[in-house]
Design an enzyme around this catalytic site. Structure first.
Site, PDB file in Angstrom:
ATOM      1  N   HIS A  12      86.488  50.178   2.471  1.00  0.00           N
ATOM      2  CA  HIS A  12      86.786  51.861   2.170  1.00  0.00           C
ATOM      3  C   HIS A  12      85.595  52.437   1.713  1.00  0.00           C
ATOM      4  CE1 HIS A  12      91.434  51.350   2.165  1.00  0.00           C
ATOM      5  NE2 HIS A  12      90.888  50.672   2.955  1.00  0.00           N
ATOM      6  N   GLU A  19      85.053  54.389  -1.113  1.00  0.00           N
ATOM      7  CA  GLU A  19      84.675  54.004  -2.462  1.00  0.00           C
ATOM      8  C   GLU A  19      84.027  52.681  -2.838  1.00  0.00           C
ATOM      9  OE1 GLU A  19      89.044  55.685  -2.285  1.00  0.00           O
ATOM     10  OE2 GLU A  19      87.568  54.849  -1.000  1.00  0.00           O
ATOM     11  N   CYS A  22      93.485  54.393  -3.021  1.00  0.00           N
ATOM     12  CA  CYS A  22      94.401  53.409  -2.952  1.00  0.00           C
ATOM     13  C   CYS A  22      94.306  52.434  -4.110  1.00  0.00           C
ATOM     14  CB  CYS A  22      94.310  52.618  -1.547  1.00  0.00           C
ATOM     15  SG  CYS A  22      92.806  51.618  -1.479  1.00  0.00           S
ATOM     16  N   CYS A  67      91.093  50.421  -4.098  1.00  0.00           N
ATOM     17  CA  CYS A  67      89.881  51.254  -4.860  1.00  0.00           C
ATOM     18  C   CYS A  67      90.227  51.670  -6.011  1.00  0.00           C
ATOM     19  CB  CYS A  67      89.765  52.428  -3.740  1.00  0.00           C
ATOM     20  SG  CYS A  67      89.208  51.813  -2.337  1.00  0.00           S
TER      21      CYS A  67
END
Length: 237
Positions: A141, A143, A171, A174
């Site tokens: 992801h 992040e 999420c 993260c």
């Protein structure tokens, strides 16, 4: 308007700088959050300031607060989510636009368009976008990749004093990484009602069972961030 008395002149000036000028402003934040915000702003405040703020909300004198009231307020201090003074809106928008540029790169690559940038002392030290599909890695992801870049830049996996700007509410994976990295502040754009872990589904940042290091604020350029996602999924349908 809040006045002195009953508030001390320095406290009143600090509240004004923080945009808390009226009783309604104080009520919107609450006495505990306002007290913590004063501390985050570098003000020297004592418990008596907390009593005064709570008394103002109740319309009573500070000396009329009972022992049980004060005990409850002190307990609330211990369990309250991290509080921080965030940059001016214009500055946050500038950094969010950089994250949006990363999200656009993700969309162009066929990835879900989420971007992130890490900022230290006003300078971007890392920028990334979703690469799960291209890298065949569910952990990639925006992040996570941005945190990894920042760790290399700072020679430390702990990112004390760093801010992370993300186009979409993080999420659980993260959010956990951001907390573990000791990030100071997280700013996100659009809310994620299905998987958001900063308040939409769950708020890991305020979970008292976890080490609380990170303050979070959402809604910066939310419409632009959401529109990019909506356009992406509309094209795929």
């Amino acid at each position: 308007m809040l006045t002195t008395p009953p508030l001390a002149p320095k406290t009143l000036s600090a509240l004004h700088r923080l945009g808390i000028r009226s009783l309604d402003d104080l009520r919107a934040r609450g006495a505990v959050a306002t007290f913590l915000l004063l501390k985050a702003a570098g003000c020297t405040v004592t418990r008596s300031t907390l009593w005064q703020l709570e008394a103002l909300l109740r319309g009573i004198r500070a000396q009329d607060l009972g022992a049980d009231d004060k005990t409850a307020l002190q307990a609330a201090l211990q369990t309250h989510p991290p509080v921080a003074v965030f940059p001016p809106p214009s500055e946050m928008q500038d950094f969010m636009r950089l994250a949006l540029a990363q999200a656009e790169r993700a969309a162009a690559a066929g990835e879900i368009p989420v971007g992130a940038v890490v900022v230290k002392d006003g300078t971007v030290i890392a920028a990334a976008h979703n690469r799960c599909i291209g890298d065949r890695n569910i952990s990639h992801h925006a992040e996570i990749l941005a945190l990894a870049q920042a760790g290399v830049a700072l020679h430390n996996y702990r990112l004390d004093g760093c801010d992370v700007y993300i186009t979409l509410e993080p999420c659980t994976m993260c959010a956990s990484a951001l907390i573990q990295a000791r990030v100071a502040r997280v700013v996100f754009g659009a809310a994620e009602p299905k998987t958001g872990a900063a308040g939409s589904v769950i708020n890991l940042f305020e979970n008292s069972a976890l080490n609380k290091h990170t303050a979070v604020s959402g809604g910066v350029l939310a419409d632009e961030c959401a529109a990019l996602l909506q356009d992406f999924f509309a094209r795929r349908r």
